[in-house]
Write a protein that holds these residues in place. Structure first.
Motif, mmCIF file in Angstrom:
data_model
loop_
_atom_site.group_PDB
_atom_site.id
_atom_site.type_symbol
_atom_site.label_atom_id
_atom_site.label_comp_id
_atom_site.label_asym_id
_atom_site.label_seq_id
_atom_site.Cartn_x
_atom_site.Cartn_y
_atom_site.Cartn_z
ATOM 1 N N PRO A 47 3.138 10.660 -4.664
ATOM 2 C CA PRO A 47 3.190 9.326 -5.287
ATOM 3 C C PRO A 47 3.506 8.245 -4.263
ATOM 4 N N GLY A 48 3.204 6.998 -4.642
ATOM 5 C CA GLY A 48 3.599 5.860 -3.822
ATOM 6 C C GLY A 48 2.525 5.340 -2.890
ATOM 7 N N PHE A 49 1.314 5.879 -2.968
ATOM 8 C CA PHE A 49 0.201 5.392 -2.160
ATOM 9 C C PHE A 49 -0.741 4.582 -3.048
ATOM 10 N N GLN A 50 -1.043 3.359 -2.654
ATOM 11 C CA GLN A 50 -1.994 2.515 -3.361
ATOM 12 C C GLN A 50 -3.246 2.378 -2.493
ATOM 13 N N ASN A 51 -4.140 3.359 -2.593
ATOM 14 C CA ASN A 51 -5.353 3.335 -1.792
ATOM 15 C C ASN A 51 -6.291 2.228 -2.269
ATOM 16 N N LEU A 52 -7.072 1.713 -1.341
ATOM 17 C CA LEU A 52 -7.936 0.565 -1.632
ATOM 18 C C LEU A 52 -9.299 1.039 -2.120
ATOM 19 N N ALA A 53 -9.638 0.714 -3.356
ATOM 20 C CA ALA A 53 -10.951 1.064 -3.908
ATOM 21 C C ALA A 53 -12.009 0.137 -3.310
ATOM 22 N N ILE A 54 -13.025 0.715 -2.689
ATOM 23 C CA ILE A 54 -14.097 -0.062 -2.071
ATOM 24 C C ILE A 54 -15.297 -0.162 -3.000
ATOM 25 N N ALA A 55 -15.665 0.937 -3.612
ATOM 26 C CA ALA A 55 -16.806 0.948 -4.525
ATOM 27 C C ALA A 55 -16.479 1.870 -5.684
ATOM 28 N N SER A 56 -16.804 1.447 -6.888
ATOM 29 C CA SER A 56 -16.491 2.232 -8.084
ATOM 30 C C SER A 56 -17.739 2.341 -8.965
ATOM 31 N N GLY A 57 -18.182 3.568 -9.180
ATOM 32 C CA GLY A 57 -19.331 3.799 -10.039
ATOM 33 C C GLY A 57 -20.635 3.254 -9.507
ATOM 34 N N VAL A 58 -20.768 3.159 -8.194
ATOM 35 C CA VAL A 58 -22.006 2.630 -7.612
ATOM 36 C C VAL A 58 -23.049 3.736 -7.483
ATOM 37 N N LYS A 59 -24.319 3.333 -7.404
ATOM 38 C CA LYS A 59 -25.411 4.280 -7.206
ATOM 39 C C LYS A 59 -26.139 3.905 -5.921
ATOM 40 N N ALA A 60 -26.287 4.882 -5.041
ATOM 41 C CA ALA A 60 -26.999 4.631 -3.786
ATOM 42 C C ALA A 60 -28.472 4.355 -4.033
ATOM 43 N N GLY A 61 -29.033 4.955 -5.078
ATOM 44 C CA GLY A 61 -30.439 4.784 -5.413
ATOM 45 C C GLY A 61 -30.679 5.160 -6.854
ATOM 46 N N PRO A 62 -31.900 4.935 -7.359
ATOM 47 C CA PRO A 62 -32.173 5.160 -8.788
ATOM 48 C C PRO A 62 -31.987 6.601 -9.253
ATOM 49 N N GLU A 63 -32.193 7.589 -8.370
ATOM 50 C CA GLU A 63 -32.036 8.985 -8.764
ATOM 51 C C GLU A 63 -30.709 9.591 -8.314
ATOM 52 N N SER A 64 -29.882 8.784 -7.686
ATOM 53 C CA SER A 64 -28.575 9.248 -7.232
ATOM 54 C C SER A 64 -27.551 9.118 -8.349
ATOM 55 N N ALA A 65 -26.601 10.046 -8.356
ATOM 56 C CA ALA A 65 -25.513 9.978 -9.330
ATOM 57 C C ALA A 65 -24.518 8.898 -8.911
ATOM 58 N N PRO A 66 -23.867 8.243 -9.863
ATOM 59 C CA PRO A 66 -22.849 7.251 -9.500
ATOM 60 C C PRO A 66 -21.632 7.920 -8.858
ATOM 61 N N THR A 99 0.849 -1.202 0.000
ATOM 62 C CA THR A 99 0.000 0.000 0.000
ATOM 63 C C THR A 99 0.877 1.241 0.000
ATOM 64 N N LEU A 100 2.010 1.162 0.693
ATOM 65 C CA LEU A 100 3.028 2.216 0.660
ATOM 66 C C LEU A 100 4.210 1.729 -0.152
ATOM 67 N N GLN A 101 4.573 2.488 -1.176
ATOM 68 C CA GLN A 101 5.720 2.159 -1.996
ATOM 69 C C GLN A 101 6.832 3.169 -1.750
ATOM 70 N N LEU A 102 7.973 2.950 -2.385
ATOM 71 C CA LEU A 102 9.194 3.677 -2.034
ATOM 72 C C LEU A 102 9.033 5.204 -2.029
ATOM 73 N N PRO A 103 8.404 5.833 -3.029
ATOM 74 C CA PRO A 103 8.270 7.303 -2.974
ATOM 75 C C PRO A 103 7.485 7.773 -1.749
ATOM 76 N N ALA A 104 6.429 7.053 -1.392
ATOM 77 C CA ALA A 104 5.636 7.429 -0.224
ATOM 78 C C ALA A 104 6.433 7.212 1.057
ATOM 79 N N ILE A 105 7.173 6.125 1.132
ATOM 80 C CA ILE A 105 7.986 5.839 2.323
ATOM 81 C C ILE A 105 9.011 6.940 2.539
ATOM 82 N N ALA A 106 9.680 7.358 1.460
ATOM 83 C CA ALA A 106 10.683 8.417 1.566
ATOM 84 C C ALA A 106 10.043 9.733 1.989
ATOM 85 N N ALA A 107 8.890 10.065 1.399
ATOM 86 C CA ALA A 107 8.206 11.312 1.740
ATOM 87 C C ALA A 107 7.746 11.314 3.193
ATOM 88 N N LEU A 108 7.255 10.177 3.657
ATOM 89 C CA LEU A 108 6.778 10.096 5.046
ATOM 90 C C LEU A 108 7.941 10.145 6.030
#
Length: 270
Positions: free
Chosen positions: A82-101, A35-44
C-alpha cells in the motif's frame, strides 16, 4: 520525477552512485507530490535497512534477509504494497480496431525492484557470461522475436495490424524502465541466476522461463505458452551476455514490435 526515476535505472548498471543519487531525488519528489504515502515510505525505509544489511553479508542471517527482499520485490511487482499512487497514462485504449483495450501506468513500485534485489545479490545486473560457441546464434536469437510473434498470429492469438498511437512515447518509457527492466531483474537477474548456481544453466533457464510464463496466467493458456517461449529468448540473452540490460532490451524489443506491427495486447474479434 518519472524521468529522474528512469534516469536512475539507466545509470544503475554503470554508475551506481549517480543512480542512487537520482533515486534519492526521485523518492523526495514522490513524497512531495504524494506518489509515495506513509505506508509505502515506512515499507521502503525497512526494505532499505535490510538491503544495506544484506549487502554487507553479515553471516547466516543474510539468507533470511535475501528472502525478505525477494518477497518485497514480488509484492512490488504485483502492486501489493500500500501507499503507492502510480500514474495512469492510458486507460481502456485500443492500439487498433482489432486490438483489445488495455491500460498502462508509470509504476513507481515496480520500478524499485532492481534497487531492492541488488541488495540481495551483488551480481544481479552483471555476472560472468556463458556465450554461445558461435556468435551467429545471437542473430538466431534476434530473429526469434518476429518469428515468435508470427507463430502467435498463426495460433490465432494475434493479427497483423500496424500502429503508431499518440501515446507511443509514454508506452516506450514505461515499458522499458518500469516493466521490462523490473521483470528481467526479477526473473533473470535474480531467479535464473540463483537457479543456475544451484541446478546449472539449463535448468535455471528452463525453470525461470516456465515461471515467467505462469506469471501471465491471467491472459489465458495461449499467452502462458508464448510467454514461456519468450522467457527462453530473454533467458538466453541474459545467459550469453551475463547482463540484465541485454535481456531487458530483448524484452523491450519484443513488446515494441508486438505493439507496432500486431494486435496489442491480443486480438479481439470486432
Amino acid at each position: 520525477m518519472w524521468y529522474c526515476l528512469a534516469a536512475s535505472l539507466f545509470f544503475l548498471p554503470f554508475y551506481r552512485r549517480v543512480a542512487l543519487s537520482l533515486l534519492a531525488v526521485s523518492l523526495l519528489l514522490a513524497i512531495s507530490n504524494h506518489t509515495l504515502q506513509l505506508p509505502a515510505i515506512a515499507a521502503l525505509a525497512a526494505t532499505g535497512a535490510v538491503a544495506i544489511f544484506c549487502w554487507r553479508r553479515q553471516g547466516a542471517l543474510t539468507v533470511a534477509a535475501e528472502a525478505f527482499l525477494v518477497c518485497i520485490a514480488a509484492a512490488l511487482a504485483l502492486h501489493l504494497l500500500p501507499g503507492f499512487q502510480n500514474l495512469a497514462i492510458a486507460s481502456g485504449v485500443k492500439a487498433g480496431p482489432e486490438s483489445a483495450p488495455f491500460s498502462f501506468c508509470y509504476n513507481f513500485d515496480k520500478a524499485l525492484i532492481p534497487f531492492v534485489l541488488l541488495g540481495a545479490l551483488p551480481t544481479l545486473l552483471k555476472r560472468q557470461a556463458a556465450p554461445p560457441a558461435n556468435r551467429l546464434w545471437w542473430l538466431v536469437l534476434l530473429l526469434s522475436i518476429p518469428l515468435l510473434l508470427l507463430a502467435a498470429t498463426l495460433a490465432g492469438g494475434l493479427r497483423v495490424e500496424s500502429h503508431h498511437p499518440a501515446w507511443l512515447g509514454s508506452f516506450m518509457l514505461a515499458n522499458l524502465f518500469f516493466v521490462s527492466l523490473a521483470e528481467e531483474t526479477l526473473f533473470r537477474g535474480w531467479l535464473q541466476q540463483r537457479l543456475s548456481q544451484r541446478l546449472g544453466n539449463l535448468w535455471g533457464l528452463a525453470i525461470a522461463a516456465v515461471l515467467f510464463g505462469l506469471a501471465h496466467f491471467a491472459g489465458g493458456a495461449l499467452l502462458v505458452c508464448f510467454a514461456m517461449l519468450a522467457g527462453v529468448i530473454y533467458g538466453l540473452a541474459w545467459l550469453w551476455s551475463g547482463r540484465v540490460w541485454i535481456s531487458t532490451l530483448f524484452h523491450f524489443a519484443f513488446n515494441l514490435m508486438h505493439l507496432l506491427f500486431f494486435t496489442y495486447p491480443f486480438w479481439q474479434a470486432v
